[in-house]
Design an enzyme around this catalytic site. Structure first.
Site, short mmCIF file in Angstrom:
data_model
loop_
_atom_site.label_atom_id
_atom_site.label_comp_id
_atom_site.label_asym_id
_atom_site.label_seq_id
_atom_site.Cartn_x
_atom_site.Cartn_y
_atom_site.Cartn_z
N SER A 239 34.64 -19.61 -43.85
CA SER A 239 33.34 -19.42 -43.20
C SER A 239 32.69 -20.78 -42.95
CB SER A 239 32.45 -18.52 -44.05
OG SER A 239 31.32 -18.09 -43.33
N GLU A 356 35.97 -8.83 -39.58
CA GLU A 356 35.01 -9.70 -40.27
C GLU A 356 33.60 -9.11 -40.30
OE1 GLU A 356 35.58 -12.96 -41.40
OE2 GLU A 356 37.49 -13.51 -40.47
N HIS A 457 34.79 -10.08 -43.79
CA HIS A 457 34.58 -11.50 -43.99
C HIS A 457 34.66 -11.84 -45.48
CE1 HIS A 457 33.23 -15.38 -42.60
NE2 HIS A 457 32.20 -15.41 -43.42
#
Length: 550
Positions: A239, A356, A457
């Site tokens: 991320s 995600e 995610h």
């Protein structure tokens, strides 16, 4: 002065007030495997760093030495908005059994799936510390070094999350694992070039990235001490951590400090802020603080907690920060309009998870899990900006004829925020034809929350670090979880060792090119797919803008 605050790895600007909601079916009990226990004794390991000795701990099995809270930069208290100085050396062994403070940031929300990773720590402007896991110190071995850059955008997080514990990765691959803290949000990325000509603030817009470079310099200088190879350093992150990896790939000051790069679900840093937008945000922060835009000394003098409150009330809401193309510390966009030449010879492993945005968009509005078709145009429009929402919906329905409205929404949002930028990064990097690029996608679905999150995610973190026992609130439990950890951690270790992620248990994984688009699909039965979801990719690449921030 440190202040106590709940610290949990999160996504900074993506998750807003909805983070406090509960997801039915999520465990909130963080389990830690028995092998995570440690021993501290009078004969506990001592690491002789270039600055001075530190005393750490060992894993229960006695095969991994652990050094936490090792200082790599001087305190930034009283030096806000300035580059970090080198620490003063010391002679007596310092304690390195506890993590250092987190860098200042807004309070984090309670996200049940991350309960296993929570590590509550104080916050302080004296926060430039790193953590080391190694199977040997000064033993003459040259182990690959893997330096982790934490997630949380450029605004939250630390290297101290339980999910980032490097014990099992060090055990499995005989690699050295390093995690770091660096300055964040308005402490690490407040661009002052548009309001101050004082040279001591010249790099204020990129201090967090410069902190990371200082940590990499520590790794270089102490590679032998930590049992590692200074000529085999991999930077990796997820991320916001992947965005930081991408940014470092374009910074001349980082050239030569790492040899491979892994960007997991965070290629959004194809472009940083241009000075014009960064200056507008900075002026609003001064206004919010009741100060003139040029009164940098006044802003620097605010107590840490008061400055955090100013950031949260400003247009940035303590979350809207990126590196700034300031012409000196960062001279160009990292991967826009093409791949940076600074790291042309650095192999890249890049990828995303299949769904995600089921995490972020689901947390922000649980109604997104049960959308009706007549709700979809408005939802899609909120994701795709000026693109034709109706055309996207029609094309996505054709590409995924069995998908419901929610799936179309989540897939479009995932492509816009993650998959699309990962593809562009891979395309532009491979076009240089100087270093290999490997692409992956994680398709394994977590059973937590009744399975509603699918492949969300940050799920990959548990597998990459081989930490499923520390991640049960997100992964659930069972043999499939360890199977995924075996597959992914071994591939990451192989890449760190050789620049090639192929392992005996994976099908042959070709390099990614714009011609073959070879992608390793990680599931319990992994497979290589050429151009997965081709119809979706062609549609959305043709209709969605790159989203550069000017």
């Amino acid at each position: 002065m440190a202040t106590k605050a709940g610290s949990i790895w999160n996504f900074g600007y993506v998750i807003s007030a909805a983070v406090g909601m509960s997801l039915a079916g999520c465990s909130t009990t963080g389990a830690v495997d028995a092998g995570a226990a440690e021993t501290v004794a009078s004969d506990s390991p001592v690491l002789s760093t270039s600055l001075g000795p530190v005393r750490g701990t060992t894993s229960e099995a006695g095969d991994v030495m652990i050094f936490r809270g090792v200082r790599y930069g001087a305190s930034t208290e009283g030096m806000r908005f300035q580059e970090a100085a080198d620490p003063e050396p010391w002679r007596a062994a310092r304690d390195a059994t506890e993590f250092g403070p987190d860098c200042p940031q807004r309070p984090s929300g309670d996200v049940p799936v991350f309960a296993s990773w929570v590590n509550d720590l104080p916050q302080s402007e004296d926060c430039l510390f790193l953590n080391v896991w190694t199977r040997g110190t000064n033993d003459g071995k040259k182990r690959p070094i893997m330096v982790w850059l934490h997630g949380g955008g450029y605004v939250t997080g630390s290297g101290s999350s339980h999910g980032y514990d490097g014990t099992r990765l060090a055990q499995r691959g005989d690699v050295v694992v390093v995690t770091i803290n660096h300055r964040l949000n308005g402490f690490g990325y407040l661009y002052l070039g548009g309001v101050s000509g004082d040279p001591k603030y010249a790099h204020a817009g990129n201090l967090g990235s410069l902190d990371a470079i200082k940590a990499l310099e520590w790794v270089r200088d102490n590679a032998a001490a930590i049992g590692g190879d200074p000529d085999n350093v991999t930077i990796f992150g997820e991320s916001g951590g992947a965005a930081k990896v991408s940014t470092l790939m374009a910074m001349e000051a980082a050239d030569g400090l790492f040899d491979r790069a892994i960007a997991q679900s965070g290629s959004m840093s194809l472009a940083g802020f241009e000075p014009r937008l960064a200056t507008a945000l900075t002026k609003n922060i001064f206004e919010t603080a009741g100060l003139e835009p040029g009164d940098v000394e006044g802003l620097a003098a605010l107590p840490m907690e008061d400055y955090v409150k100013v950031l949260m009330k400003s247009r940035t809401r303590a979350a809207y920060f990126r590196p700034v193309v300031d012409g000196s510390s960062l001279t160009r966009q990292p991967f826009s309009p093409d791949a940076t030449p600074v790291s042309a010879d650095i192999p890249l492993l890049v990828g995303t998870n299949r769904t995600e945005m089921r995490l972020q968009a689901g947390l922000a509005d649980p109604g997104n899990f049960s959308l009706a078709w007549d709700q979809l145009p408005e939802k899609i429009a909120g994701v795709v900006g000026d693109a034709d929402a109706d055309q996207i919906i029609a094309g996505m329905r054709a590409a995924h004829p069995d998908a419901d409205a929610s799936e179309i929404f989540f897939q479009t949002a995932t492509f816009q925020n993650y998959r699309g930028t990962a593809l562009r990064q891979a395309e532009r990097k491979s076009a240089q034809n100087q270093a290999p690029v490997y692409m992956y996608r994680l398709d394994w679905e977590t059973p937590v929350a009744g399975g509603i999150l699918k492949s969300p995610h940050a799920l990959d973190i548990a597998f990459v670090f081989d930490n499923v026992a520390r991640s049960t609130s997100y992964t659930g439990t069972g043999p499939d979880q360890q199977r995924m950890a075996d597959l992914m951690s071994e591939a990451w270790i192989a890449f760190a060792k050789t620049g090639n992620p192929n392992t005996p248990v994976l099908p042959q994984w070709p390099r990614y090119t714009q011609t073959n688009r070879a992608t390793m699909i990680f599931d319990t039965d992994p497979e290589v797919v050429l151009d997965p979801d081709k119809a979706e990719r062609e549609l959305l690449q043709s209709l969605l803008s790159e989203g550069r921030s000017q």
